[in-house]
Design a protein around this motif. Structure first.
Motif, short mmCIF file in Angstrom:
data_model
loop_
_atom_site.label_atom_id
_atom_site.label_comp_id
_atom_site.label_asym_id
_atom_site.label_seq_id
_atom_site.Cartn_x
_atom_site.Cartn_y
_atom_site.Cartn_z
N MET A 132 0.93 -1.24 -0.02
CA MET A 132 0.03 -0.13 -0.15
C MET A 132 0.84 1.32 -0.03
O MET A 132 0.31 2.19 -0.07
N LEU A 133 2.00 1.24 -0.04
CA LEU A 133 2.99 2.35 0.05
C LEU A 133 2.59 3.33 -1.05
O LEU A 133 3.05 4.39 -0.75
N THR A 134 2.12 2.96 -2.24
CA THR A 134 2.12 3.84 -3.35
C THR A 134 0.45 4.45 -3.36
O THR A 134 0.04 5.05 -4.21
N ASN A 135 -0.33 4.00 -2.47
CA ASN A 135 -1.68 4.43 -2.23
C ASN A 135 -1.86 5.61 -1.61
O ASN A 135 -1.86 5.93 -0.52
N ARG A 136 -1.78 6.70 -2.47
CA ARG A 136 -1.97 8.02 -2.07
C ARG A 136 -3.01 8.12 -1.17
O ARG A 136 -2.80 9.02 -0.09
N GLU A 137 -4.33 7.98 -1.63
CA GLU A 137 -5.29 8.21 -0.80
C GLU A 137 -5.37 7.67 0.78
O GLU A 137 -5.91 8.18 1.71
#
Length: 287
Positions: A132-137
């Motif tokens: 989830m490191l790239t899940n901005r929201e």
């Protein structure tokens, strides 16, 4: 820099914060959850961690209808993901049980509804799973809770980590170096990244391990990991994708024991002559 998680300060001048990752190794059983919490408490761990998902949101569409052999028979993958999710009542009991034992607990949330769900229990912190490191929201939602965030960096490029750290800010941030393979081969653990991350971001760094055995996790502590996370299980032969890379109770006991011995052995870096050396100094040097 230190970050307070529950009643514990976590950072470079503090004892290693040891997290027992229960994750999904409970296979949806609250009874098994309680047994694993007790195992972590008895071993001397500082916290237990779970994984919280909304299956309809976190399961990739292409995977949902794939059939999978499970303890509940051959069922679609989405149904399996639903069966291993704990209920609101289960989490209420987890919260009550951990508070009674004096054990910190928190979770990795995989979607926005899960953040809202876990927030009702006022967790000591939040964990960002490597996936989830790239899940901005999701990162923004976790930042906005105002709670400490532990960011795991497996399966991520340096630029992706840079972006996540910039978004979360460093004030309440801890990083964990990780390699997202289960189990992880020793040659791919790359423990020197602990120092690289600390130097690059100026925050305390830990290690989230998925390897078999204890040696690599103990080496991580010797190299400066200030928090350590390992999956735990009652039996590595149990059904489940994370069981093989988990520690059984005996292994967890040895891990915590040896981490504390290593911390004592590391000392403070100031050279001194110990009282235990004086007699040998006298007999070999004469003064």
């Amino acid at each position: 820099m230190t970050v307070k998680i529950g009643n514990r300060e976590v950072g470079d001048t503090c004892p290693c914060f040891i997290i027992a990752e229960i994750g999904i190794n409970h296979n949806g059983s609250l009874e098994l959850v309680k047994e694993l919490i007790e195992v972590a408490k008895a071993a001397g761990c500082d916290a237990v961690k779970f994984q919280k998902r909304t299956p309809e949101l976190s399961t990739p569409p292409a995977q949902r209808d794939l059939l999978r052999q499970t303890p509940w028979g051959i069922i679609p993958y989405l149904e399996y993901k639903k069966k291993i999710e704990l209920s609101r009542e289960d989490y209420r009991e987890i919260d009550r049980y951990c508070r009674a034992l004096g054990m910190i607990w928190f979770a990795s949330c995989w979607d926005l509804p899960s953040v809202e769900f876990i927030e009702q229990f006022q967790p000591a912190c939040h964990k960002v799973a490597s996936a989830m490191l790239t899940n901005r929201e999701l990162l923004l939602a976790l930042r906005d809770t105002g709670r400490p965030v532990i960011l795991s960096t497996g399966m991520s490029t340096q630029q992706e980590i840079d972006n996540a750290v910039e978004l979360l800010g460093k004030e309440r941030l801890l990083l964990t170096h990780s390699t997202s393979s289960y189990p992880c081969p020793p040659a791919e653990t790359n423990l020197k990244m602990i120092g690289t991350l600390r130097k690059r971001y100026g925050v305390s760094v830990g290690y989230s391990g998925h390897e078999v055995g204890l040696q690599i996790s103990l080496a991580a502590v010797a190299l400066g990991a200030r928090l350590l996370e390992r999956h735990i299980t009652l039996d590595r032969a149990m059904w489940g994708s994370d069981q093989a890379a988990s520690l059984e109770p005996g292994g967890l006991n040895r891990l915590v024991r040896d981490v504390r011995i290593i911390e004592t052995a590391l000392g403070d870096g100031v050279k001194r002559v110990y009282d235990s050396e004086l007699s040998k100094r006298l007999s070999l040097r004469g003064y």
